[in-house]
Every structure is written in structure tokens, then in C-alpha cells.
Design a protein around this motif. Structure first.
Motif, short mmCIF file in Angstrom:
data_model
loop_
_atom_site.label_atom_id
_atom_site.label_comp_id
_atom_site.label_asym_id
_atom_site.label_seq_id
_atom_site.Cartn_x
_atom_site.Cartn_y
_atom_site.Cartn_z
N GLY A 33 -44.57 30.48 45.45
CA GLY A 33 -44.92 30.26 46.84
C GLY A 33 -43.84 29.50 47.59
N SER A 34 -43.97 29.46 48.90
CA SER A 34 -43.06 28.66 49.73
C SER A 34 -43.84 27.50 50.33
CB SER A 34 -42.43 29.51 50.83
OG SER A 34 -43.40 29.96 51.75
N VAL A 35 -43.14 26.38 50.57
CA VAL A 35 -43.79 25.14 51.00
C VAL A 35 -43.22 24.68 52.34
CG1 VAL A 35 -44.17 22.70 50.47
CG2 VAL A 35 -44.26 24.41 48.64
N SER A 36 -44.12 24.45 53.29
CA SER A 36 -43.79 23.74 54.53
C SER A 36 -44.60 22.46 54.56
CB SER A 36 -44.10 24.60 55.76
OG SER A 36 -43.35 25.79 55.75
N TRP A 37 -44.11 21.47 55.34
CA TRP A 37 -44.78 20.16 55.35
C TRP A 37 -44.65 19.54 56.73
CZ3 TRP A 37 -45.36 18.05 50.01
CH2 TRP A 37 -46.20 16.94 49.96
N ALA A 38 -45.76 19.00 57.21
CA ALA A 38 -45.75 18.23 58.46
C ALA A 38 -46.48 16.92 58.23
CB ALA A 38 -46.41 19.02 59.59
N CYS A 39 -45.82 15.81 58.60
CA CYS A 39 -46.41 14.48 58.44
C CYS A 39 -46.92 13.96 59.77
CB CYS A 39 -45.38 13.50 57.88
SG CYS A 39 -44.88 13.84 56.19
N MET A 40 -47.90 13.08 59.70
CA MET A 40 -48.44 12.44 60.90
C MET A 40 -48.43 10.93 60.68
SD MET A 40 -52.21 12.95 62.68
CE MET A 40 -53.10 11.86 61.57
N PRO A 41 -47.73 10.16 61.53
CA PRO A 41 -46.73 10.60 62.51
C PRO A 41 -45.40 10.88 61.82
CG PRO A 41 -46.91 8.22 62.53
CD PRO A 41 -47.93 8.71 61.54
N ASN A 42 -44.36 11.21 62.59
CA ASN A 42 -43.05 11.47 62.00
C ASN A 42 -42.52 10.23 61.28
OD1 ASN A 42 -42.63 14.17 62.83
ND2 ASN A 42 -42.17 13.47 64.90
N SER A 43 -41.71 10.46 60.25
CA SER A 43 -41.08 9.37 59.52
C SER A 43 -39.75 9.87 58.98
CB SER A 43 -41.98 8.90 58.38
OG SER A 43 -41.25 8.15 57.43
N ASP A 44 -38.67 9.15 59.28
CA ASP A 44 -37.35 9.56 58.79
C ASP A 44 -37.29 9.52 57.27
OD1 ASP A 44 -36.47 9.98 61.36
OD2 ASP A 44 -35.53 8.00 61.55
N SER A 45 -37.86 8.46 56.66
CA SER A 45 -37.79 8.35 55.20
C SER A 45 -38.61 9.44 54.53
CB SER A 45 -38.28 6.97 54.75
OG SER A 45 -39.63 6.76 55.14
N CYS A 46 -39.78 9.73 55.10
CA CYS A 46 -40.63 10.79 54.54
C CYS A 46 -39.95 12.15 54.69
CB CYS A 46 -41.98 10.79 55.24
SG CYS A 46 -43.18 11.93 54.52
N THR A 47 -39.35 12.38 55.85
CA THR A 47 -38.63 13.64 56.08
C THR A 47 -37.49 13.80 55.09
OG1 THR A 47 -39.18 13.68 58.44
CG2 THR A 47 -37.25 14.95 57.75
N ALA A 48 -36.75 12.71 54.84
CA ALA A 48 -35.62 12.77 53.91
C ALA A 48 -36.10 13.08 52.50
CB ALA A 48 -34.85 11.45 53.94
N GLN A 49 -37.18 12.42 52.06
CA GLN A 49 -37.70 12.66 50.71
C GLN A 49 -38.15 14.10 50.53
OE1 GLN A 49 -41.12 10.27 49.67
NE2 GLN A 49 -41.32 11.16 47.64
N LEU A 50 -38.89 14.63 51.52
CA LEU A 50 -39.42 15.98 51.40
C LEU A 50 -38.32 17.03 51.55
CD1 LEU A 50 -42.69 15.48 53.47
CD2 LEU A 50 -42.47 15.64 50.98
N SER A 51 -37.36 16.77 52.43
CA SER A 51 -36.24 17.71 52.60
C SER A 51 -35.41 17.80 51.33
CB SER A 51 -35.36 17.29 53.78
OG SER A 51 -36.08 17.35 55.00
N ALA A 52 -35.23 16.64 50.66
CA ALA A 52 -34.47 16.63 49.42
C ALA A 52 -35.17 17.46 48.33
CB ALA A 52 -34.27 15.20 48.94
#
Length: 680
Positions: A33-52
């Protein structure tokens, strides 16, 4: 739907919400499968962890009214003030409409086949329903399975805010059913625990799935190194953590550090930004080690005790590592985890605001005492949690809901099929396959039965128990050695086959499950359970029963599937995907496949002098129809094929064989078994 099925994860930004889902997302990717993710609210650290991790992170627009105060000192103050806590939750409820449009935009951008979310985050639920995308509730908390009579402050606040919640859902024209404040999915509601630990079966009417703990198969990306050289290894390690939000409790942490040392332990404290607070560091007693953040699974693998607030993720990971707990519930759902801990005997709980040094030392001493019951109960929970692969099971469930229902239309029949490992279903399942199993499997298993009898010293005059005797072939072999033999089996049809076999006339036979033997203590010289004990309703109890009925010095011998053949693995995996709510039970044939697991069960039950080996059976050349008939002697595979229709199952099974092996109709059987022996 394209070739790749798509899952969108909607979570808060906190570790307690992100981390349990990362393992599921990693398995979604492993399963195609493919994975997309949206966090509430935005977070740079969370975005970096998930993007990695390689996930597609969808950032939402920033707008006024979306910020929440996560400042740790403020949170620490609020959770001790009931009215302030209620006002905060009321304010959060009032702001949720600001997030609904953002979440809907994220869903439209991701174009998922299914959304994975936490039903306690109402904006996510409303957005999924409004966009017409099915959602699965992956709630990390245990509140959805708590007794209706259990009361705690957070639940009372939720009840007080029912009118505001109803207005929010009515505003967006969304209907929902709730359990202790969690919006339930009409499709599937995942609980990251097991039936054996909770002491209850999942409610099929509410689409509950007890999948096991969500442990990632890969690194989560937030791990930090621990300086183990600074930590004494001559004292039991006591890990103290209040999570990533409410950790600002300097007085309580200092008290606990002193109490751990007084109780003979080595304290390791995870304290967030408190680690930089000079006043806090000055008060730490010599020998106490404080870090901003610890890689919890790594620390728990070495810990003797976990002092925790009882957050759902901490609770789950502690049980996965088999570590008893002292729970200090502070807010939210934490009293629920404390309730289940005390009910299962894996820990103690106390009001943190009433704790003093003397009481803390007493509780810690009790929990650290060698051979205490909390440790043994936690070990039993660990066996249950290690067996059930929650992240993989959840990803398999998501895959099934996103794809399998379209490919196999008959799968709707699954809602009326029960394959659970309850006593009645076991009696039915194994009675149904009794004749077929006797006809097809006996000739392949004689070498393994002979190995068990030889390894346990089942010689003339010995009293031998065959627990899970099936149609009685091993019973007959033991009688042929001039042994006195007793056979038990949970399936009435199996016992009937034995009683109708004149060659077994000298055996004593009982219809009974191995975890509840109607036999006296210290009665047998040899106890054997061949290819059956992994199907018992309570596997650890079955091991203890075998120990109980053996004489001192008696020998036990157990066999189970080892490194299952690709043929069998693919059939079982397909069965799990078609009946995902039964994933824990359907996986049981693979329970003892890994090295050392079966031996560990025996050791926990009290056996010694344990040996383990794998017996490889000769490869059998045969037709594919014979291969398929052998697969159906496993009751789980038979039940799944009945649920969707045998032709449908067989067609999907052959496609899996073709994809994985290059041939859709193999004409050989390749079987191996794990044999473990021990002494009482």
C-alpha cells in the motif's frame, strides 16, 4: 482503485498519537500500500520524522484559532484542576470546526481508499464522513473496552460535554456512535491489545478487533542513544516517564528518584525539557540519571520496573516487554489502563498527588522483590503481546477492507462466521476436520511422533498423556510400546474416532482442553502435546497444566509447526486477510515458528533441562489437489474458505502461489516441525 491501495493517516502531532501508527504505516507499505499522513496541527518535527519514513506528508493551512497551548508547565497545572481541565477540553471542542475543512482538503489531496484515524479526534471523523471515505478507528486507548461501570474524572467531563459534542456533529450533519467519548467506526475499531490480556472477546456488533500491540518492524525515526555506561548494572533498572506532554512534575520525579534508590533500584528518568532546569538537576539524588527523551522500547528491554502515568502507548509497550508497572494516573484515559493493570496483576496504581516517600519506597520494594507475582503476570502478558503482531494485523485489516472485498464478493459472509479460539468453536472446528486430518496427515507425522516418544523416554510401563490426541495415532504408538496411555482432546469427534478404534481399547480417553485437564496432580511419567497446544484458548495455562499433571522428574514433549512452508504461510495469510477480525486466532499455527519461543513458554511454566530441535519431514510428491486437501486440515484455513466459498478462496490462493513461487499448482509437500522437551 489503482494497483496500489492507499491509506491516509490522520493524527495529532504528539508522539502518543504518531508512534503507534508508524508501525501500522510501515506494514501498509510492506503489504503493497501507499501511505499519506496529515497531522493536526502542523509540526515541523513531526513532518520531518514522517517524511524521513518516506510517507507523503500533507501540511494543512495555518489559520487563527488553530493553536493549542502545549506548554508543559501549563498542562501540568491544568490536569490537577478539574474545572480548568474541563474548560480546556470545552475550548478544544469549540475550535474543532476550524480544522474540519483542512482535514477534508487533506483527504481530497490524498485520494485514499481508506482513512486510519483516532475516533477521539472528532474533526478527523467528521472530515472522513463528509468526504464519503470509509474510516477505521485506531484508538490507542483502552477506554472503548472498559466496563460501563468504571468511572473516572475524564469520562465525567466527556459526559458533561455531550451537548457541545452533539452540536458539533449536527453542525456538519454527521451521525456517530460513541464509546466513552470515542467515535466508533461502522467498519472496524482496532484495539491494540489481546483477548487473553483483556479477559474478553471483541464485540462483533461494534466491529471491534483486538489485534495485539502496535510495535514497528523498523525504526520510528525518533530514537535517541542512551549512555548506558552512566547507568549502574548492579541494581535493577527502574524507568520513570510521564510521557511527552505532562512530564513537568519536578517534585514528583525527585520523590520517585529518591524512592527508587531507597528500594535498591537504579532510576532512569525521561523528563523532557525539565532536563535543562537547573533547580531540578540540583535536587536529583546522586546516582539518578535524567534524560530529555529515551527510546522507550530499548529502555524497557532492560528495565525491571516501569513507573508511568499509564498512557496507552507506554502501557502497551511495557506489556510487550513484559515489564511490571507502578501506574500514577494523572488525567484522560490513564485510570483505565491502571484498572486493566491491576485486574491482570501486572502492576499497582496509586493517586500521584497522594504519594509520599515512605509509600513510594514500600510500593517499589514490593514490585522489585525477586520472584514477585507482578513479574510473572507481566511475563504472561508479554507472551500474549509478542504473539499478536498488532501493527501487521492492522495493516492487513486495512488492506482487506480496501481491496479484498472488491476482489472476493463472497467475503461479506465473514460477518456471520466465527473462527475464534473459544472452547465451543474449537470443538466445532476440529471435529469438522477430524476425518480428513486422519486420512491425509497421519502418514506424514509418524516420524515426528516417534521422535517425541523417544525424546521423552516413553518406554514400557510408563504412564503417558497425549494432550490433544486427535484421532489417536500417537496413542496407538505409545500402546505399542506397552505404555499406559491417557488421551485428551477438545473435539468430541476426535474422541469418538479414538473410542471407535479397537486398537486403542487399552487407552483412557477424555474430552477436554489441554488448559483444563480433568486429571490429578503428579500422575504421569510423560506428557506429550503434538501439533495442538498452540490452538488452546489459554496457551500459558495449558503449559502449566502439563507441568501440574507430571510427576517430579517427568518429561514433557511438545511439537508445533516450524518455519511454515510457503504454501501454508500463504494460505494462512489469505485466511487472515479475509477474516481480519480473527487475525490473532488464525495466526496461531505460526505461534511457535520462531526459534526459542516454545522453549520460553516451557521455562515460564516451570520446566527445566529444555532442549529444542527442528525435525524435517521427507518431501512428499503429490498432486496439487492433495496439497490443497492437506491445507484444509488446518481448521482456520477451512473456516476462511467456507466464509468466502471454496472456489473463491482457492482461486485467490493459487494467484498468491503464482505471485510468490512462480507456479500456481505445486505438486509436493515440504513439512517441518519444532520439537521441544523438558523435565519437571
Amino acid at each position: 482503485m489503482g494497483d496500489r491501495w492507499r491509506v491516509l493517516f490522520l493524527t495529532l502531532v504528539t508522539r502518543s498519537h504518531v508512534n503507534p501508527n508508524i508501525g501500522v504505516a510501515q506494514w501498509v507499505r510492506r503489504l503493497g500500500g501507499s501511505v499519506s499522513w496529515a497531522c493536526m496541527p502542523n509540526s515541523d518535527s513531526c513532518t520531518a520524522q514522517l517524511s524521513a519514513q518516506g510517507f507523503d506528508v500533507i501540511r494543512t493551512a495555518e489559520a487563527p484559532g488553530k493553536k493549542a497551548n502545549w506548554e508543559p508547565t501549563e498542562l501540568a497545572r491544568i490536569i490537577r484542576d478539574h474545572e480548568a481541565y474541563k474548560r480546556r477540553l470545552q475550548g478544544h471542542l469549540g475550535r474543532l470546526s476550524n480544522f474540519v475543512d483542512d482535514m477534508r482538503s487533506a483527504i481530497r489531496a490524498a485520494q485514499p481508499d481508506i482513512v486510519a484515524l483516532d475516533g477521539s479526534e472528532y474533526a478527523h471523523v467528521i472530515a472522513a464522513v463528509a468526504e464519503g471515505v470509509p474510516f477505521v478507528n485506531l484508538s490507542t486507548t483502552l477506554v472503548t473496552v472498559a466496563p460501563p461501570t468504571l468511572t473516572y474524572p475524564y469520562d465525567q467531563i466527556i459526559q458533561d460535554l455531550v451537548a457541545e459534542r452533539a452540536a458539533l456533529f449536527a453542525k456538519h450533519q454527521v451521525n456517530a456512535t460513541f464509546s466513552h467519548g470515542v467515535a466508533l467506526s461502522p467498519l472496524a475499531n482496532v484495539v491494540f491489545s489481546t483477548s487473553s490480556f483483556l479477559g474478553q472477546s471483541p464485540d462483533p456488533e461494534r466491529k471491534f478487533h483486538f489485534v495485539g500491540p502496535s510495535i514497528p518492524p523498523e525504526l520510528r525515526g525518533d530514537e535517541s542513544p542512551i549512555e548506558w555506561d552512566k547507568i549502574r548494572d548492579d541494581r535493577p533498572l527502574v524507568y520513570v516517564s510521564f510521557g511527552s506532554l505532562i512530564y513537568w512534575q519536578p517534585e514528583l520525579l525527585i520523590l520517585l528518584a529518591r524512592a527508587v534508590i531507597a528500594a535498591g533500584g537504579q532510576p532512569l528518568l525521561s523528563v523532557g525539557s525539565l532536563v535543562s532546569d537547573e533547580a531540578f538537576r540540583r535536587e536529583l539524588p546522586p546516582g539518578a540519571v535524567a534524560v530529555a527523551y529515551a527510546s522507550q522500547l530499548e529502555v524497557l528491554s532492560r528495565a525491571a520496573l516501569f513507573v508511568t502515568h499509564g498512557g496507552a502507548n507506554s502501557f502497551m509497550e511495557s506489556l510487550y516487554r513484559g515489564v511490571p508497572m507502578l501506574i500514577l494516573p494523572m488525567c484522560a484515559d490513564q485510570p483505565v489502563q491502571a484498572y486493566f493493570a491491576e485486574k491482570a496483576g501486572v502492576g499497582l496504581s496509586i493517586d500521584p498527588w497522594q504519594l509520599d516517600l515512605e509509600t513510594a519506597v514500600s510500593l517499589l520494594t514490593r514490585l522489585l522483590e525477586p520472584g514477585n507475582s507482578f513479574r510473572s503476570k507481566a511475563e504472561q502478558a508479554r507472551e500474549s503481546y509478542n504473539f499478536a503482531q498488532g501493527a501487521q494485523n492492522t495493516a492487513t485489516l486495512l488492506r482487506s477492507l480496501a481491496t479484498e472485498r472488491e476482489r472476493l464478493q463472497s467475503v461479506e459472509a465473514q460477518s456471520t462466521v466465527v473462527v475464534g479460539m473459544g472452547v465451543e468453536s474449537l470443538k466445532r472446528d476440529w471435529s469438522d476436520v477430524s476425518e480428513r486430518r486422519r486420512e491425509l496427515m497421519v502418514k506424514h507425522m509418524v516420524p515426528m511422533w516417534t521422535t517425541l516418544l523417544d525424546a521423552t523416554g516413553a518406554d514400557a510401563g510408563k504412564h503417558v498423556l497425549d494432550a490433544g490426541c486427535g484421532s489417536g495415532e500417537l496413542v496407538g504408538l505409545a500402546l505399542g510400546r506397552s505404555c499406559k496411555v491417557t488421551g485428551t482432546d477438545i473435539a468430541p469427534k476426535m474422541i469418538e474416532l479414538c473410542r471407535n478404534n479397537a486398537q486403542l481399547a487399552g487407552a483412557e480417553l477424555h474430552e477436554a482442553s489441554t488448559d483444563d485437564l480433568p486429571l490429578g496432580d503428579n500422575s504421569f511419567d510423560v506428557a506429550i502435546s503434538s501439533m495442538s497446544i498452540h490452538f488452546c484458548p489459554d496457551v500459558p495455562k495449558a503449559m502449566r497444566e502439563l507441568h501440574r499433571v507430571l510427576k517430579p522428574g517427568g518429561r514433557v514433549g511438545i511439537s508445533a509447526p516450524s518455519s511454515p512452508t510457503l504454501q501454508g504461510f500463504l494460505a494462512l495469510r489469505l485466511a487472515i486477510e479475509l477474516l481480519p477480525d480473527q487475525a490473532e486466532d488464525l495466526s496461531r499455527p505460526n505461534l511457535f515458528a520462531p526459534d526459542g519461543v516454545l522453549a520460553r513458554y516451557l521455562a515460564t511454566a516451570g520446566f527445566r533441562e529444555i532442549t529444542e530441535r527442528v525435525v524435517q519431514m521427507p518431501v512428499v510428491e503429490c498432486s496439487f489437489q492433495q496439497v490443497w486437501e492437506v491445507q484444509k486440515t488446518w481448521a482456520p484455513i477451512l473456516r476462511a474458505s467456507e466464509a468466502v466459498g471454496e472456489a473463491n478462496f482457492l482461486r485467490a490462493y493459487q494467484q498468491r502461489l503464482l505471485d510468490e513461487t512462480g507456479e500456481s499448482a505445486p505438486s509436493r509437500l515440504d513439512l517441518s516441525y519444532r520439537v521441544v522437551t523438558g523435565t519437571k
